[in-house]
Motif scaffolding. Sequence first.
Motif, mmCIF file in Angstrom:
data_model
loop_
_atom_site.group_PDB
_atom_site.id
_atom_site.type_symbol
_atom_site.label_atom_id
_atom_site.label_comp_id
_atom_site.label_asym_id
_atom_site.label_seq_id
_atom_site.Cartn_x
_atom_site.Cartn_y
_atom_site.Cartn_z
ATOM 1 N N VAL A 32 21.344 8.742 -46.659
ATOM 2 C CA VAL A 32 20.316 8.491 -45.644
ATOM 3 C C VAL A 32 20.514 9.423 -44.456
ATOM 4 N N ILE A 33 21.741 9.564 -43.992
ATOM 5 C CA ILE A 33 22.019 10.445 -42.860
ATOM 6 C C ILE A 33 21.679 11.894 -43.216
ATOM 7 N N TYR A 34 22.031 12.316 -44.400
ATOM 8 C CA TYR A 34 21.728 13.675 -44.840
ATOM 9 C C TYR A 34 20.224 13.903 -44.900
ATOM 10 N N MET A 35 19.482 12.906 -45.376
ATOM 11 C CA MET A 35 18.032 13.036 -45.466
ATOM 12 C C MET A 35 17.398 13.048 -44.081
ATOM 13 N N LEU A 36 17.874 12.204 -43.177
ATOM 14 C CA LEU A 36 17.254 12.078 -41.862
ATOM 15 C C LEU A 36 17.567 13.244 -40.923
ATOM 16 N N LYS A 37 18.614 14.004 -41.204
ATOM 17 C CA LYS A 37 18.989 15.086 -40.292
ATOM 18 C C LYS A 37 17.998 16.245 -40.318
ATOM 19 N N SER A 38 17.257 16.400 -41.389
ATOM 20 C CA SER A 38 16.362 17.551 -41.508
ATOM 21 C C SER A 38 14.888 17.182 -41.311
ATOM 22 N N VAL A 39 14.612 16.006 -40.808
ATOM 23 C CA VAL A 39 13.227 15.564 -40.629
ATOM 24 C C VAL A 39 12.731 16.012 -39.256
ATOM 25 N N ASP A 40 11.520 16.562 -39.230
ATOM 26 C CA ASP A 40 10.864 16.894 -37.968
ATOM 27 C C ASP A 40 10.088 15.651 -37.532
ATOM 28 N N TYR A 41 10.657 14.912 -36.596
ATOM 29 C CA TYR A 41 10.093 13.617 -36.219
ATOM 30 C C TYR A 41 8.802 13.730 -35.415
ATOM 31 N N LEU A 42 8.470 14.917 -34.952
ATOM 32 C CA LEU A 42 7.237 15.099 -34.191
ATOM 33 C C LEU A 42 6.044 15.453 -35.080
ATOM 34 N N SER A 43 6.284 15.597 -36.380
ATOM 35 C CA SER A 43 5.199 15.908 -37.309
ATOM 36 C C SER A 43 4.706 14.622 -37.968
ATOM 37 N N ILE A 44 3.610 14.744 -38.695
ATOM 38 C CA ILE A 44 3.060 13.583 -39.408
ATOM 39 C C ILE A 44 4.007 13.164 -40.535
#
Length: 104
Positions: free
Chosen positions: A53-65
């Motif tokens: 989960v941490i590995y997946m969440l580190k590369s997410v652009d949270y300001l995008s849709i």
Amino acid sequence: MNIEYLLIVIAIMSGATFATRLPPFVLFSGNEQHQLLQFIAKYTPPMVMSILVIYMLKSVDYLSIEGFYVVIALIVTIGVHLWRRNALMSIVAGTVVFMVFVQS
């Protein structure tokens, strides 16, 4: 590639897999449960899931849709897990929600 080469490769891979899987059964073949094995069985799955989960969440652009989709899917996953206490069901629910968002 010829068939003999493929058969040799399959035999070597099978032997290596068998050789790495056999020692735990030989070492811990007694009837009593070893405390180390109980610890590993209890704490390894949550640790592995946390790392993923941490590995997946580190590369997410949270300001995008897509970041919004990830957050919603994560909330659904956590909610289903707290509700049903079933890891498989919660993972499937979060994945389905994310895929529905992405495909629409």
